[in-house]
Motif scaffolding. Structure first.
Motif, PDB file in Angstrom:
ATOM      1  N   SER A  24       0.800  -1.095   0.010  1.00 56.40           N
ATOM      2  CA  SER A  24       0.138   0.055   0.110  1.00 56.40           C
ATOM      3  C   SER A  24       0.842   1.352   0.060  1.00 56.40           C
ATOM      4  O   SER A  24       1.645   1.552   1.088  1.00 56.40           O
ATOM      5  N   HIS A  25       0.807   1.994  -1.101  1.00 57.23           N
ATOM      6  CA  HIS A  25       1.886   3.079  -1.386  1.00 57.23           C
ATOM      7  C   HIS A  25       1.632   4.387  -0.605  1.00 57.23           C
ATOM      8  O   HIS A  25       0.430   4.558  -0.398  1.00 57.23           O
ATOM      9  N   ALA A  26       2.593   5.262  -0.803  1.00 54.73           N
ATOM     10  CA  ALA A  26       2.243   6.676   0.059  1.00 54.73           C
ATOM     11  C   ALA A  26       1.741   7.605  -1.101  1.00 54.73           C
ATOM     12  O   ALA A  26       1.629   7.382  -2.321  1.00 54.73           O
ATOM     13  N   THR A  27       1.339   8.798  -0.525  1.00 53.20           N
ATOM     14  CA  THR A  27       0.828   9.775  -1.404  1.00 53.20           C
ATOM     15  C   THR A  27       1.959  10.272  -2.509  1.00 53.20           C
ATOM     16  O   THR A  27       3.068  10.282  -2.035  1.00 53.20           O
ATOM     17  N   LEU A  49       2.879  20.747   2.573  1.00 51.89           N
ATOM     18  CA  LEU A  49       3.392  19.668   1.287  1.00 51.89           C
ATOM     19  C   LEU A  49       2.232  19.723   0.236  1.00 51.89           C
ATOM     20  O   LEU A  49       2.713  19.697  -0.878  1.00 51.89           O
ATOM     21  N   ALA A  50       1.195  20.235   0.523  1.00 55.97           N
ATOM     22  CA  ALA A  50       0.140  20.503  -0.707  1.00 55.97           C
ATOM     23  C   ALA A  50       0.643  21.766  -1.401  1.00 55.97           C
ATOM     24  O   ALA A  50       0.787  21.566  -2.936  1.00 55.97           O
ATOM     25  N   GLU A 105      -2.465  15.157  -5.885  1.00 53.73           N
ATOM     26  CA  GLU A 105      -1.657  14.968  -4.706  1.00 53.73           C
ATOM     27  C   GLU A 105      -1.773  15.821  -3.642  1.00 53.73           C
ATOM     28  O   GLU A 105      -1.888  15.577  -2.408  1.00 53.73           O
ATOM     29  N   ALA A 106      -1.927  17.069  -4.106  1.00 52.82           N
ATOM     30  CA  ALA A 106      -2.070  18.218  -3.013  1.00 52.82           C
ATOM     31  C   ALA A 106      -3.260  18.131  -2.091  1.00 52.82           C
ATOM     32  O   ALA A 106      -3.364  18.134  -1.045  1.00 52.82           O
ATOM     33  N   ARG A 107      -4.317  17.843  -2.761  1.00 49.19           N
ATOM     34  CA  ARG A 107      -5.619  17.478  -2.221  1.00 49.19           C
ATOM     35  C   ARG A 107      -5.665  16.491  -1.161  1.00 49.19           C
ATOM     36  O   ARG A 107      -6.451  16.398  -0.273  1.00 49.19           O
ATOM     37  N   GLU A 151      -4.038  17.546   1.768  1.00 45.92           N
ATOM     38  CA  GLU A 151      -4.734  18.635   2.412  1.00 45.92           C
ATOM     39  C   GLU A 151      -6.023  17.732   3.258  1.00 45.92           C
ATOM     40  O   GLU A 151      -6.431  18.170   4.378  1.00 45.92           O
ATOM     41  N   GLY A 152      -6.447  16.440   2.775  1.00 47.01           N
ATOM     42  CA  GLY A 152      -7.061  15.700   3.504  1.00 47.01           C
ATOM     43  C   GLY A 152      -6.377  14.730   4.453  1.00 47.01           C
ATOM     44  O   GLY A 152      -7.073  14.225   5.538  1.00 47.01           O
ATOM     45  N   GLY A 153      -5.090  14.885   4.794  1.00 46.69           N
ATOM     46  CA  GLY A 153      -4.340  14.171   5.666  1.00 46.69           C
ATOM     47  C   GLY A 153      -4.673  14.266   7.238  1.00 46.69           C
ATOM     48  O   GLY A 153      -4.681  13.486   8.009  1.00 46.69           O
ATOM     49  N   SER A 154      -5.240  15.531   7.524  1.00 40.20           N
ATOM     50  CA  SER A 154      -5.617  15.921   8.754  1.00 40.20           C
ATOM     51  C   SER A 154      -6.846  15.886   9.014  1.00 40.20           C
ATOM     52  O   SER A 154      -7.208  16.520  10.226  1.00 40.20           O
TER      53      SER A 154
END
Length: 281
Positions: free
Chosen positions: A27-30, A138-139, A198-200, A203-206
């Motif tokens: 399962s890969h990273a963003t 990051l975004a 990728e940016a969005r 932004e959803g990570g938190s």
């Protein structure tokens, strides 16, 4: 490569990485894709049969319509792959966002996995206030990411010359470029994962609530991290492990957030030892 239907009209690409033994989902990273696991999977090919998913909007998978990228979708992608392949209680190995996706799948459907090994999963306590638009570093970095290069070799040379990609094992970097870019009609190569997607995702990570449900995880989980001095998800990884009833924590002091792609053999061996122990229990 297989294709699998997921939620929100998404079609996922799933890669058979080969090997013999129990089934293992990678399962890969963003911003990455499933085939970036190839160097690590090769190290485990005599012990596990590996499958890798390209999550929605990544690699060869399609992305959902709309502007928001809720992380529930990544957990749903994971379950869709397991159902389509008919995998019964496989093992799972995830990195960053990919680690969070595996845990979300296990929370949604307890008993899905025999055991999980996750490297710096992006799981944080809920924030009282979300960062204002434009303040997610990051975004912002993803939106500025260079998406087009003259050739695959030019892209590899560019990434190899500067961090953080310069820290990747050469085989992992090569896999990232060869399978993460596509040739264009103009003769150049372009990122498959659009910088805005990728940016969005960042932004959803938190915004997801996985932290609040970690106590519901029923399978054994190894939470790995690089040096806590780097901050980010590595700084809170030990707390993630503490909140999981069957959680265990391990720090790779010499690695950073990209540990599975920096030293595939070391991460593979530790995860495999944990899986073997879980299978005997």
């Amino acid at each position: 490569m297989l294709t699998v239907a997921s939620t929100d009209g998404v079609t996922l690409a799933v890669h058979d990485l080969g090997g013999t033994g129990p089934e293992l989902l990678y399962s890969h990273a963003t911003g990455f894709h499933g085939r970036v696991w190839e160097p690590l999977a090769a190290h485990l090919a005599d012990r596990y049969h590996g499958w890798a998913v390209d999550y929605r909007g990544h690699g060869r998978s399609t992305r959902p319509t709309g502007d928001d990228v809720p992380w529930r979708g990544y957990g749903e992608d994971c379950l869709a792959v397991l159902d389509a392949l008919g995998l019964h209680r496989p093992f799972g190995l995830g990195h960053s966002k990919g680690g969070a996706a595996l845990l979300r799948a296990e929370i949604a459907r307890p008993g899905t996995f025999t055991a999980l090994a996750v490297y710096e999963p992006v799981i944080f306590p809920a924030l009282p206030d979300q960062p204002p638009p434009g303040e997610n570093l990051l975004a912002n970095g993803a939106r500025r990411r260079r998406a087009v290069f003259d050739s695959f070799d030019a892209a590899i040379a560019n990434f190899a010359a500067k961090p953080p990609f310069s820290m990747l094992h050469p085989d992992a970097l090569r896999a990232y470029v060869l399978h993460g870019f596509v040739e264009t009609d103009e003769g150049t190569v372009r990122l498959r994962c659009e910088p805005e997607h990728e940016a969005r995702t960042y932004e959803g990570g938190s915004r997801h609530d996985t932290w609040d449900h970690l106590g519901e995880v029923t399978c054994p989980v190894l939470v790995m991290a690089g040096s806590a001095a780097e901050g980010g998800p590595g700084a809170i990884a030990a707390q993630v492990a503490e909140r999981i009833p069957g959680g265990r924590f391990h720090e790779f002091a010499a690695l950073g957030h990209f540990g599975p792609l920096q030293d595939p053999a070391a991460v593979a061996d530790l995860a495999a030892a944990f899986f073997a122990e879980a299978a005997r229990a």
